[in-house]
Design a protein around this motif. Structure first.
Motif, mmCIF file in Angstrom:
data_model
loop_
_atom_site.group_PDB
_atom_site.id
_atom_site.type_symbol
_atom_site.label_atom_id
_atom_site.label_comp_id
_atom_site.label_asym_id
_atom_site.label_seq_id
_atom_site.Cartn_x
_atom_site.Cartn_y
_atom_site.Cartn_z
ATOM 1 N N TRP A 197 -1.395 -6.024 -12.972
ATOM 2 C CA TRP A 197 -2.337 -5.207 -12.216
ATOM 3 C C TRP A 197 -2.182 -3.730 -12.548
ATOM 4 N N GLN A 198 -3.295 -3.032 -12.537
ATOM 5 C CA GLN A 198 -3.296 -1.585 -12.750
ATOM 6 C C GLN A 198 -3.723 -0.901 -11.452
ATOM 7 N N LEU A 199 -2.860 -0.075 -10.917
ATOM 8 C CA LEU A 199 -3.176 0.629 -9.677
ATOM 9 C C LEU A 199 -4.302 1.622 -9.921
ATOM 10 N N ILE A 200 -5.326 1.582 -9.067
ATOM 11 C CA ILE A 200 -6.412 2.548 -9.190
ATOM 12 C C ILE A 200 -6.473 3.493 -7.986
ATOM 13 N N GLU A 201 -5.846 3.084 -6.877
ATOM 14 C CA GLU A 201 -5.824 3.982 -5.720
ATOM 15 C C GLU A 201 -4.694 3.570 -4.778
ATOM 16 N N LEU A 202 -4.077 4.566 -4.176
ATOM 17 C CA LEU A 202 -3.045 4.359 -3.172
ATOM 18 C C LEU A 202 -3.443 5.144 -1.933
ATOM 19 N N ARG A 203 -3.425 4.479 -0.774
ATOM 20 C CA ARG A 203 -3.801 5.141 0.475
ATOM 21 C C ARG A 203 -2.648 5.051 1.472
ATOM 22 N N GLU A 204 -2.549 6.050 2.326
ATOM 23 C CA GLU A 204 -1.545 6.086 3.372
ATOM 24 C C GLU A 204 -2.229 6.388 4.707
ATOM 25 N N PRO A 205 -2.789 5.371 5.362
ATOM 26 C CA PRO A 205 -3.480 5.603 6.631
ATOM 27 C C PRO A 205 -2.534 6.220 7.670
ATOM 28 N N ILE A 206 -2.963 7.306 8.269
ATOM 29 C CA ILE A 206 -2.127 8.039 9.214
ATOM 30 C C ILE A 206 -2.463 7.647 10.650
ATOM 31 N N ASP A 207 -1.439 7.379 11.419
ATOM 32 C CA ASP A 207 -1.612 7.097 12.841
ATOM 33 C C ASP A 207 -1.885 8.424 13.552
ATOM 34 N N PRO A 208 -3.013 8.567 14.237
ATOM 35 C CA PRO A 208 -3.347 9.842 14.871
ATOM 36 C C PRO A 208 -2.413 10.222 16.013
ATOM 37 N N GLU A 209 -1.684 9.254 16.541
ATOM 38 C CA GLU A 209 -0.753 9.568 17.629
ATOM 39 C C GLU A 209 0.605 10.008 17.115
ATOM 40 N N THR A 210 1.104 9.324 16.100
ATOM 41 C CA THR A 210 2.437 9.665 15.576
ATOM 42 C C THR A 210 2.384 10.651 14.415
ATOM 43 N N LEU A 211 1.206 10.757 13.778
ATOM 44 C CA LEU A 211 1.011 11.583 12.580
ATOM 45 C C LEU A 211 1.928 11.137 11.441
ATOM 46 N N ARG A 212 2.260 9.862 11.441
ATOM 47 C CA ARG A 212 3.044 9.263 10.362
ATOM 48 C C ARG A 212 2.218 8.130 9.756
ATOM 49 N N PRO A 213 2.510 7.735 8.511
ATOM 50 C CA PRO A 213 1.748 6.635 7.906
ATOM 51 C C PRO A 213 1.919 5.345 8.696
ATOM 52 N N ALA A 214 0.803 4.725 9.048
ATOM 53 C CA ALA A 214 0.844 3.445 9.743
ATOM 54 C C ALA A 214 1.012 2.294 8.760
ATOM 55 N N SER A 215 0.707 2.559 7.497
ATOM 56 C CA SER A 215 0.800 1.524 6.465
ATOM 57 C C SER A 215 0.640 2.187 5.116
ATOM 58 N N ILE A 216 0.660 1.380 4.085
ATOM 59 C CA ILE A 216 0.304 1.838 2.742
ATOM 60 C C ILE A 216 -0.631 0.793 2.146
ATOM 61 N N ILE A 217 -1.641 1.250 1.429
ATOM 62 C CA ILE A 217 -2.624 0.353 0.827
ATOM 63 C C ILE A 217 -2.654 0.589 -0.682
ATOM 64 N N PHE A 218 -2.520 -0.497 -1.425
ATOM 65 C CA PHE A 218 -2.623 -0.461 -2.888
ATOM 66 C C PHE A 218 -3.939 -1.137 -3.291
ATOM 67 N N ILE A 219 -4.739 -0.451 -4.069
ATOM 68 C CA ILE A 219 -5.956 -1.026 -4.618
ATOM 69 C C ILE A 219 -5.774 -1.087 -6.141
ATOM 70 N N ALA A 220 -5.860 -2.290 -6.681
ATOM 71 C CA ALA A 220 -5.563 -2.481 -8.103
ATOM 72 C C ALA A 220 -6.627 -3.328 -8.760
#
Length: 223
Positions: A197-220
């Motif tokens: 797989w070739q990574l084309i995008e990486l996302r780090e959705p932020i929790d609006p309450e904690t202001l920390r990443p709630a997860s990480i998303i790899f799109i490949a």
């Protein structure tokens, strides 16, 4: 680090299928309701698939959400009770199939995208499934949402390896938490490259309450 195996993950989820279904349908997991459910739906829809395979679909909420948006969905899971719950809630295509069976080429289905939403918890099973999806032409796009390694690491060493599970924050109905294989961000990127797989995008959705990443998303995309 503690040494576990992929079979223990399946055993735990078999024991906890009913409380998990209840937690999802009663919306008792705050991070999912605030952030991660919408994050995976958005990530999938932005790749414009006509069809998807949800690997480790659980009780089927993501298939239902995407089907409502005219995406053809196939949900697969190793836990029969979760597939029963999915079928009872939605007249879609759901199959009981283990990760070992997927890795051996027994899936027998193709789609535009394969989705793994918090469902890649093992070591060898994860590697083998991702390799088969790519080499077996199951899908040309792969979208993974998982725990953010930096946040999930806690005070433990930031190195790949097995971790003990926990149901902290969940109801007392849950028992015998599943172990899981921790991967650093570098570990995930290496795994994707090794399995075609070739990574084309990486996302780090932020929790609006904690202001920390709630997860990480790899799109490949398949190489």
């Amino acid at each position: 680090m503690a040494r576990f195996n992929d079979a223990e993950i399946v055993a735990s989820w078999s024991r906890n299928a009913q409380p998990w279904t209840k937690a999802i349908r009663e919306k008792t997991i705050p991070s999912r309701e605030r952030v991660t459910n919408q994050a995976i739906v958005d990530a999938v829809l932005e790749t414009s698939p006509k069809s998807i395979i949800d690997i480790g679909c659980g009780e089927g909420w993501l298939c239902r959400a995407l089907a409502a948006m005219s995406v053809y969905t196939i949900g697969v899971d190793a836990i029969p009770e979760l597939i029963e719950q999915a079928r009872a809630a939605h007249a879609g295509d759901y199959q009981v199939i283990s990760y070992e069976e997927i890795a051996s080429g027994a899936l027998g289905a193709t789609a535009d995208a394969a989705i793994c939403n918090f469902s890649l918890l093992g070591e060898s099973a994860t590697l083998n499934v991702l390799a088969e999806i790519s080499s077996g032409a199951v899908a040309t796009t792969l979208i993974i949402q998982t725990l953010h390694p930096v946040v999930a690491c806690g005070n433990r060493p930031y190195v790949d390896g097995w971790r003990e599970g926990s149901w902290k924050g969940f109801s007392s109905d849950f028992r015998d938490p599943a172990p899981w294989f921790f991967r650093t961000i570098e570990g995930w990127l290496r795994l994707l490259a090794e399995t075609g797989w070739q990574l084309i995008e990486l996302r780090e959705p932020i929790d609006p309450e904690t202001l920390r990443p709630a997860s990480i998303i790899f799109i490949a995309r398949k190489r």
